[in-house]
Design an enzyme around this catalytic site. Structure first.
Site, PDB file in Angstrom:
ATOM      1  CB  SER A  93      35.747  47.739  37.368  1.00 21.45           C
ATOM      2  OG  SER A  93      35.854  46.550  36.468  1.00 21.45           O
ATOM      3  CE1 TYR A 144      41.062  48.515  37.272  1.00 24.49           C
ATOM      4  CE2 TYR A 144      39.444  46.564  37.222  1.00 24.49           C
ATOM      5  CZ  TYR A 144      39.829  48.076  36.771  1.00 24.49           C
ATOM      6  OH  TYR A 144      39.344  48.855  36.000  1.00 24.49           O
TER       7      TYR A 144
END
Length: 251
Positions: free
Chosen positions: A146, A159
């Site tokens: 990501s 994350y």
């Protein structure tokens, strides 16, 4: 939209396993691969949805429950792929979760859960698929990172750490198995229009949009097209790379 097949499709006679493939980006990748001739195995913690998505793809697709944090569960998924279709040629490690909170409020469980699914899950998929591919003469592994793993976002210490870790994992693993014909690459999506992102508050959406030079969110199909490139022989001399699919955000 994924490229239309012309003549021989890009993934003829290939079997692709996709974790987290029941919906969103994973399902878009499954559809693109199926359109290009691949046999599809969807692994998802939601077994029923995995089966429904597979049914939509046709006879050469199956859906199976899989917990990517458990190596035995991933092994069972890969065994099912070989049992059904005879090979594992492509592995897409897409399964992921978010548990956003600032460091002050984040619990150890929230941190551990995100690391377990996103990072250990990708490690399980990478190592177990590579073990099969090295014996069969090669294959392509695609790991979903990501843009959060590149720049870090407030409320995502778990994350961002996991998605940055996926990049390091991809590069290290690629070096280990390149001589065996196994290629491992990563994709870093930016703001992609999915049910999850569209549920965010308008203020947060607008702030993210302001960072994107192309002035729009991406579509799941635009991630799927890059995954198709990595899965196919079009990228035959590429391994250990990271493709940012972000509309120019954070370049």
């Amino acid at each position: 939209m994924s490229p239309e097949p012309k003549g021989k499709t890009l993934l003829d006679n290939k079997t692709a396993v996709i974790t987290g493939g029941a919906q969103g980006i994973g399902a878009a990748i499954a559809r693109a691969f199926a359109e290009h001739g691949a046999r599809i195995v969807i692994g998802d913690v939601d077994a029923a949805q995995a089966q429904r998505t597979a049914t939509e793809l046709g006879a050469d697709a199956i859906g199976i429950g899989c917990d990517v944090t458990d190596g035995a569960s991933v092994t069972a998924l890969l065994d099912a792929a070989r049992s059904a279709f005879g090979s594992v040629d492509i592995m897409v490690n897409n399964a992921g979760i978010t548990r956003d909170a600032t460091m002050r409020k984040m619990t150890e469980a929230q941190f551990d859960d995100v690391i377990a699914v996103n990072l250990r899950g990708t490690w399980n998929g990478t190592r177990l698929a590579a073990a099969i591919m090295r014996e069969s003469g090669g294959g392509s592994i695609i790991n979903l990172s990501s843009i959060s793993g590149k720049v870090g976002f407030v409320g995502q210490t778990n994350y961002s750490a996991a998605k940055a870790g996926i990049v390091g994992l991809t590069k290290a693993a690629a070096k280990e198995v390149a001589h065996l014909g196994v290629r491992i690459n990563a994709i870093q999506p930016g703001l992609i229009r999915t049910a999850m992102t569209e549920a965010m508050p308008a203020k947060a959406w607008d702030a993210k949009m302001a960072e994107i030079p192309m002035q729009r969110a991406g579509e799941p199909s635009e991630i799927a097209s890059v995954a198709l490139f990595y899965a196919s022989d079009l990228s035959s001399y590429m391994t250990g790379t990271v493709a940012e699919v972000t509309g120019g955000r954070h370049i």
